[in-house]
Design a protein around this motif. Structure first.
Motif, PDB file in Angstrom:
ATOM      1  N   ASP A 192      -9.666  11.562  -3.652  1.00  0.00           N
ATOM      2  CA  ASP A 192     -10.473  10.478  -3.087  1.00  0.00           C
ATOM      3  C   ASP A 192      -9.822   9.120  -3.337  1.00  0.00           C
ATOM      4  N   THR A 193      -9.168   8.970  -4.469  1.00  0.00           N
ATOM      5  CA  THR A 193      -8.444   7.721  -4.748  1.00  0.00           C
ATOM      6  C   THR A 193      -7.299   7.548  -3.764  1.00  0.00           C
ATOM      7  N   GLU A 235      -7.024   8.911  -0.793  1.00  0.00           N
ATOM      8  CA  GLU A 235      -7.587   8.697   0.543  1.00  0.00           C
ATOM      9  C   GLU A 235      -7.942   7.233   0.759  1.00  0.00           C
ATOM     10  N   ALA A 236      -8.512   6.595  -0.263  1.00  0.00           N
ATOM     11  CA  ALA A 236      -8.891   5.190  -0.140  1.00  0.00           C
ATOM     12  C   ALA A 236      -7.657   4.315   0.070  1.00  0.00           C
ATOM     13  N   LEU A 237      -6.592   4.595  -0.676  1.00  0.00           N
ATOM     14  CA  LEU A 237      -5.351   3.840  -0.510  1.00  0.00           C
ATOM     15  C   LEU A 237      -4.735   4.104   0.856  1.00  0.00           C
ATOM     16  N   TRP A 238      -4.753   5.365   1.269  1.00  0.00           N
ATOM     17  CA  TRP A 238      -4.220   5.731   2.582  1.00  0.00           C
ATOM     18  C   TRP A 238      -4.970   4.982   3.696  1.00  0.00           C
ATOM     19  N   GLY A 239      -6.281   4.882   3.563  1.00  0.00           N
ATOM     20  CA  GLY A 239      -7.064   4.156   4.556  1.00  0.00           C
ATOM     21  C   GLY A 239      -6.651   2.703   4.651  1.00  0.00           C
ATOM     22  N   GLN A 240      -6.385   2.080   3.506  1.00  0.00           N
ATOM     23  CA  GLN A 240      -5.940   0.687   3.511  1.00  0.00           C
ATOM     24  C   GLN A 240      -4.564   0.552   4.163  1.00  0.00           C
ATOM     25  N   TRP A 281       0.828  -1.206   0.000  1.00  0.00           N
ATOM     26  CA  TRP A 281       0.000   0.000   0.000  1.00  0.00           C
ATOM     27  C   TRP A 281       0.865   1.258   0.000  1.00  0.00           C
TER      28      TRP A 281
END
Length: 375
Positions: free
Chosen positions: A159-160, A162-167, A144
């Motif tokens: 937003d893309t 952010e989604a990777l950061w969340g993972q 990740w």
């Protein structure tokens, strides 16, 4: 909530050896980007075309959840494969689904793409490799981190990212490499220096004791310094003067300067938690020394050069932002180390002069530190 909050030169004297008793290693004892004792055998084997030690090393980091070591070793192995890939090709042929081999290959492809003139086009083939590495090691944050770098090069939307950061943070909320990747993304997206500092300072505040994340603000400072304090003006022969201010109101410039110094102070405290000559802290100490020199905090810079010991690192000295020729990071390191030693000792500028850049003395698999090898 903003995206940021969601993420939560050189005239110089002839080089002299350090004074006896200074605690500084001699020029000949320095080695650029020396590996630690765990990865060194894997790099030697890779130089001989054998992948088994690299495979065993990365498997051990995965099984023991040594995510920081895993990330660091992946970077080193991919950097080696960038110049010699036969051992990695053999590894992938023998074990095409090996998550460790896929991880190195993914890092290699992202690295190559980011160094190319058109990274967005070259990054597309790396996506499936990153996905496969993540699927093969579901708890691992390192794929990740690579995905975050991939998103930066691909100019991914917030937003893309952010989604990777969340993972990434779901797997390891205090992973240093992921935080560095996020800071780089913010800078690449045109975030202001204040926004980068906000992210870095909040991350440092939330970091665990002794975590390298506490050095994140000094990385934010590094991105700002070239615009405020060119190191080419800080050679030993240059008169000492206050660094120029950013092209912003004086109050704002003063606030940014204060944040730079605060970041340096935090990094000094972090450095003090590690033994002198600890290779784990080497890159952070090299970066801190750069920032302290740029702020003309000579005595503190000299102390960091002493703590660095023989472990000079390419970053930040090879960065174009440092004013260093990219083929001579060690020469730049030595130049500024001498500047710190000279200014700290007397405060007087030495007699001006110029020498040819030294060769970059790199660690090479199969070579000892004392063999005089220069890359």
């Amino acid at each position: 909530m903003s995206f940021l909050r969601a993420l939560l030169s050189s005239a110089r004297p002839a080089r002299r050896s350090p004074e006896p008793g200074s605690g500084l290693p001699t020029d000949d004892d320095l080695l650029l980007d020396a590996p630690d004792e765990r990865i060194a055998p894997a790099l030697v084997a890779a130089a001989q075309g054998t992948y088994a030690p690299a495979s065993a090393l990365l498997a051990a980091t995965r099984e023991r959840a040594e995510w920081e070591n895993r990330d660091r070793y992946t970077l080193r192995l991919a950097a080696f494969a960038h110049h010699r890939q036969d051992w990695l090709t053999d590894w992938l042929l023998a074990a095409p689904g090996d998550p460790d081999a896929l991880l190195v290959k993914a890092e290699l492809e992202v690295r190559r793409a980011l160094e190319s003139p058109s990274p967005a086009d070259r990054l597309r083939p790396a996506g499936p490799l990153i996905d496969a590495a993540a699927a093969g090691s579901p708890c691992d944050p390192v794929p990740w981190r690579i995905a975050l770098d991939h998103a930066r090069g691909a100019l991914a939307a917030h937003d893309t990212f952010e989604a990777l950061w969340g993972q990434a943070v779901m797997r390891s909320s205090h992973h240093y490499g992921c935080h560095v990747a996020a800071l780089k993304y913010l800078a690449a997206q045109g975030s202001t220096h204040r926004e980068c500092f906000d992210f870095a300072e909040q991350a440092a505040e939330d970091a665990l004791p002794g975590s390298l994340i506490q050095a994140l603000p000094v990385r934010a400072a590094f991105a700002l310094l070239p615009a405020t304090t060119p190191l080419s003006a800080l050679s030993p022969s240059s008169p000492s003067s206050a660094p120029p201010s950013p092209s912003s109101p004086s109050s704002s410039a003063a606030q940014l300067t204060a944040r730079i110094d605060k970041a340096a102070d935090l990094a000094i405290a972090l450095s003090a938690e590690y033994e002198a000559g600890d290779p784990w802290a080497a890159e952070v100490r090299n970066l801190l020394a750069y920032v302290l020199v740029s702020r003309e905090r000579w005595t503190e810079a000299l102390e960091q050069f002493r703590l660095i010991g023989p472990y000079a690192t390419s970053f930040p000295w090879a960065s174009p932002a440092s004013g260093a020729p990219t083929d001579d990071p060690l020469g730049r390191f030595l130049e500024l180390r001498y500047a710190a030693q000279s200014r700290a000792a007397s405060g007087a500028a030495p007699e001006a002069g110029r020498t040819k850049p030294v060769g970059v003395r790199r660690w090479t698999p199969g070579r000892s530190r004392s063999d005089g090898h220069y890359a």
